[in-house]
Design a protein around this motif. Structure first.
Motif, short mmCIF file in Angstrom:
data_model
loop_
_atom_site.label_atom_id
_atom_site.label_comp_id
_atom_site.label_asym_id
_atom_site.label_seq_id
_atom_site.Cartn_x
_atom_site.Cartn_y
_atom_site.Cartn_z
N GLU A 173 12.11 6.66 -1.05
CA GLU A 173 11.81 5.12 -0.52
C GLU A 173 12.98 4.46 -0.34
O GLU A 173 13.07 3.56 0.65
N SER A 209 10.09 10.02 -5.50
CA SER A 209 9.37 9.10 -4.43
C SER A 209 10.20 7.91 -4.42
O SER A 209 10.31 7.31 -3.24
N ALA A 236 1.02 -1.47 0.01
CA ALA A 236 -0.01 0.00 0.11
C ALA A 236 0.72 1.13 0.07
O ALA A 236 1.84 1.30 0.76
N ARG A 237 0.56 1.99 -0.74
CA ARG A 237 1.36 3.57 -0.81
C ARG A 237 0.61 4.50 0.14
O ARG A 237 -0.34 4.27 0.09
N LYS A 238 1.32 5.41 0.66
CA LYS A 238 1.02 6.45 1.41
C LYS A 238 1.49 7.68 1.09
O LYS A 238 2.72 7.95 0.93
N SER A 239 0.70 8.80 0.96
CA SER A 239 0.98 10.01 0.66
C SER A 239 1.65 10.77 1.82
O SER A 239 1.07 10.53 2.96
N THR A 240 2.76 11.34 1.56
CA THR A 240 3.31 11.79 2.71
C THR A 240 4.25 13.35 2.08
O THR A 240 4.71 13.40 1.03
N ARG A 241 4.21 14.05 2.86
CA ARG A 241 4.76 15.50 2.79
C ARG A 241 6.18 15.48 3.51
O ARG A 241 6.26 15.05 4.49
#
Length: 76
Positions: free
Chosen positions: A33, A29, A5-10
């Motif tokens: 990662e 990204s 699962a991907r998670k949007s992060t700032r």
């Protein structure tokens, strides 16, 4: 195998690094990662070494005193 699962992060990153990465068409990204995964591996290894230091020391002392267990079966 399914993708995790991907998670949007700032993230706040050095602007010069971002500009150079974009100019070189580096996927930010993916690079972030990979860097985080590398940092996690390094930290897990560091923690394992700390947690295992006493056992490693005891093992090394045993080998110094008694030699390698099963050494008589070595063929090299």
């Amino acid at each position: 195998m399914s993708q995790p699962a991907r998670k949007s992060t700032r993230l706040l990153l050095d602007g010069n690094l971002v500009a150079e990465a974009r100019a070189l068409k580096i996927d930010l990204s993916q690079a972030a990662e990979e860097g985080i995964a590398k940092a996690l591996r390094a930290e897990r290894e560091r923690l394992w070494r700390l947690e295992s230091a006493e056992a490693i020391r005891f093992h090394n002392e045993y080998v110094e005193k008694h030699g390698l267990p099963l050494a008589k079966y070595r063929q090299f």
